[in-house]
Design a protein around this motif. Structure first.
Motif, PDB file in Angstrom:
ATOM      1  N   ILE A   7       0.858  -1.181   0.000  1.00  0.00           N
ATOM      2  CA  ILE A   7       0.000   0.000   0.000  1.00  0.00           C
ATOM      3  C   ILE A   7       0.890   1.225   0.000  1.00  0.00           C
ATOM      4  O   ILE A   7       1.529   1.545   0.999  1.00  0.00           O
ATOM      5  CB  ILE A   7      -0.915   0.024   1.229  1.00  0.00           C
ATOM      6  CG1 ILE A   7      -1.695  -1.288   1.324  1.00  0.00           C
ATOM      7  CG2 ILE A   7      -1.848   1.212   1.189  1.00  0.00           C
ATOM      8  CD1 ILE A   7      -2.636  -1.526   0.184  1.00  0.00           C
ATOM      9  N   ARG A 320      -6.547   1.228   1.746  1.00  0.00           N
ATOM     10  CA  ARG A 320      -6.114   2.590   1.409  1.00  0.00           C
ATOM     11  C   ARG A 320      -6.924   3.630   2.177  1.00  0.00           C
ATOM     12  O   ARG A 320      -6.394   4.644   2.623  1.00  0.00           O
ATOM     13  CB  ARG A 320      -6.221   2.823  -0.105  1.00  0.00           C
ATOM     14  CG  ARG A 320      -5.069   2.227  -0.885  1.00  0.00           C
ATOM     15  CD  ARG A 320      -5.308   2.292  -2.391  1.00  0.00           C
ATOM     16  NE  ARG A 320      -5.658   3.628  -2.858  1.00  0.00           N
ATOM     17  CZ  ARG A 320      -4.776   4.576  -3.179  1.00  0.00           C
ATOM     18  NH1 ARG A 320      -3.479   4.341  -3.078  1.00  0.00           N
ATOM     19  NH2 ARG A 320      -5.190   5.754  -3.621  1.00  0.00           N
ATOM     20  N   GLY A 326      -6.821   6.898   0.376  1.00  0.00           N
ATOM     21  CA  GLY A 326      -7.791   6.454  -0.608  1.00  0.00           C
ATOM     22  C   GLY A 326      -8.735   7.565  -1.029  1.00  0.00           C
ATOM     23  O   GLY A 326      -8.676   8.687  -0.551  1.00  0.00           O
TER      24      GLY A 326
END
Length: 381
Positions: A7, A320, A326
């Motif tokens: 990530i 995320r 995100g």
């Protein structure tokens, strides 16, 4: 499992999913059968630039960054793309960014028949003439410099030609798309923009919120770009820019790239080719024909859209969001436009614009001419 995911701010980290060479060729053939002959000719002679892409896995951390697979090399050669803005480095880590620049430089040296590192504007024309893919090193977020503006010079000397100020979150330079428009470019961000202007580096506001975009336009003495975004007037997403921001970039002489991401909307479930063209034509109407291009935010190699893939998309989107990087809608549909899921997507886009009665001169500008002009205007000769 989430523990297996990478990530980071460069991609979506979608897990252990790769495209087979056979699947890639089939996907490409399936969506390029209806290209008019005149568009094939136009495409073959045009400078074609994707303002955010990769010859490697993108939005998916498998296969690893190196070595590039035969399928990926074949897709690169088949794409007809002249040059791409290739993200290097993981924001927040100076050392990792330098390592990734070194890795891509080595890959160019290992595959000289496929790639050419763009160090000056003339290298784009050279890539076209030699039928190679020009790699333009770029950043998505500048946490790697911290508060040290002098590191912009360091990275410029390492051939980083495009620098995106923020990712979705906040850094020392400005506010990303997840932040309210009460926040914008910081004083340090203004210093960074001034240094990039002086060095002839393209200032990118992809992932920025509207206020950071408008502040950057005002602060910059040169045109800027939003390398990859959509039109908020077409679909209301924080990752899409409102007309005010699109227009401001165009009025400064800059270029807006439209991406192939889920933030384009749903037609009815995933983003479609028709929906992408709506965003693109809206941007042309707002910005003018000289100020719009494509920044796909995709691997050149198509992805295998399967149930397993979508499971990983959803899990990664959740991770995320938890990490604060995100955006809403990441897990709702494929991280691609299914009917533009082809190595030849830029040619398909050209054909769709032609079918929409867009003049040939405009088609040529959108598939690369506008970004080519922007780079010529900014980079030192």
């Amino acid at each position: 499992m989430l523990s297996e995911f990478t990530i980071d701010r460069r991609g979506f980290g979608l897990g252990v999913l790769a495209l087979s060479a056979i699947g890639g060729r089939a996907a490409t053939a399936a969506v390029t059968d209806n290209i008019p002959p005149a568009i094939r000719v136009l495409y073959s002679k045009s400078i074609v630039i994707d303002a955010l892409a990769s010859p490697d896995t993108w939005n998916v951390p498998y296969p690893p960054l190196a070595p590039l697979s035969r399928a990926q090399l074949d897709a690169t050669r088949a794409s007809g793309i002249t040059a791409i803005n290739l993200t290097v480095g993981k924001p927040g880590s100076f050392i990792e960014t330098v390592r990734e620049i070194a890795l891509w430089t080595r890959l160019v040296e290992q595959h000289p028949d496929y790639f050419l590192l763009v160090r000056k504007h003339a290298d784009i024309a050279r890539a076209k003439a030699e039928k190679k893919l020009g790699l333009i090193f770029g950043f998505q977020g500048m946490q790697s410099i911290g508060a040290d503006i002098s590191l912009i010079d360091t990275f410029a000397n390492l051939s980083v030609k495009i620098m995106q100020l923020t990712y979705n979150d906040r850094n020392l330079l400005g506010a990303g798309s997840s932040l309210p428009d009460t926040e914008g470019l910081t004083p340090l961000g203004r210093e960074a923009v001034a240094r990039m202007n002086a060095l002839g580096i393209v200032v990118d506001t992809g992932h920025a919120n509207m206020r950071t975009v408008l502040d950057t336009v005002a602060a910059s003495t040169r045109p800027i770009t939003i390398s990859h975004t959509g039109a908020r007037a077409v679909f209301d997403s924080q990752r899409n820019q409102p007309d005010e921001a699109l227009r401001a970039v165009a009025q400064k002489g800059g270029v807006v790239g439209i991406y192939l991401m889920p933030f384009l909307g749903h037609d009815p479930v995933a983003a479609s080719k028709a929906l992408f063209i709506r965003h693109l034509q809206h941007a042309i109407n707002v910005c003018g024909e000289d100020h719009v291009g494509v920044g796909s935010d995709q691997s050149i190699t198509p992805v295998d859209i399967s149930p397993a893939y979508m499971d990983i998309v959803r899990q990664t989107a959740a991770a995320r969001q938890k990490a604060g990087i995100g955006a809403p809608g990441e897990g709702d549909s494929p991280i691609a436009v299914p009917d533009l899921n082809s190595a030849r997507r830029m040619e398909i886009i050209a054909a769709e614009l032609d079918r929409a009665k867009v003049p040939t001169r405009v088609v040529e500008k959108v598939i690369g001419g506008n970004f080519n002009r922007l780079f010529k205007d900014i980079w030192p000769a």
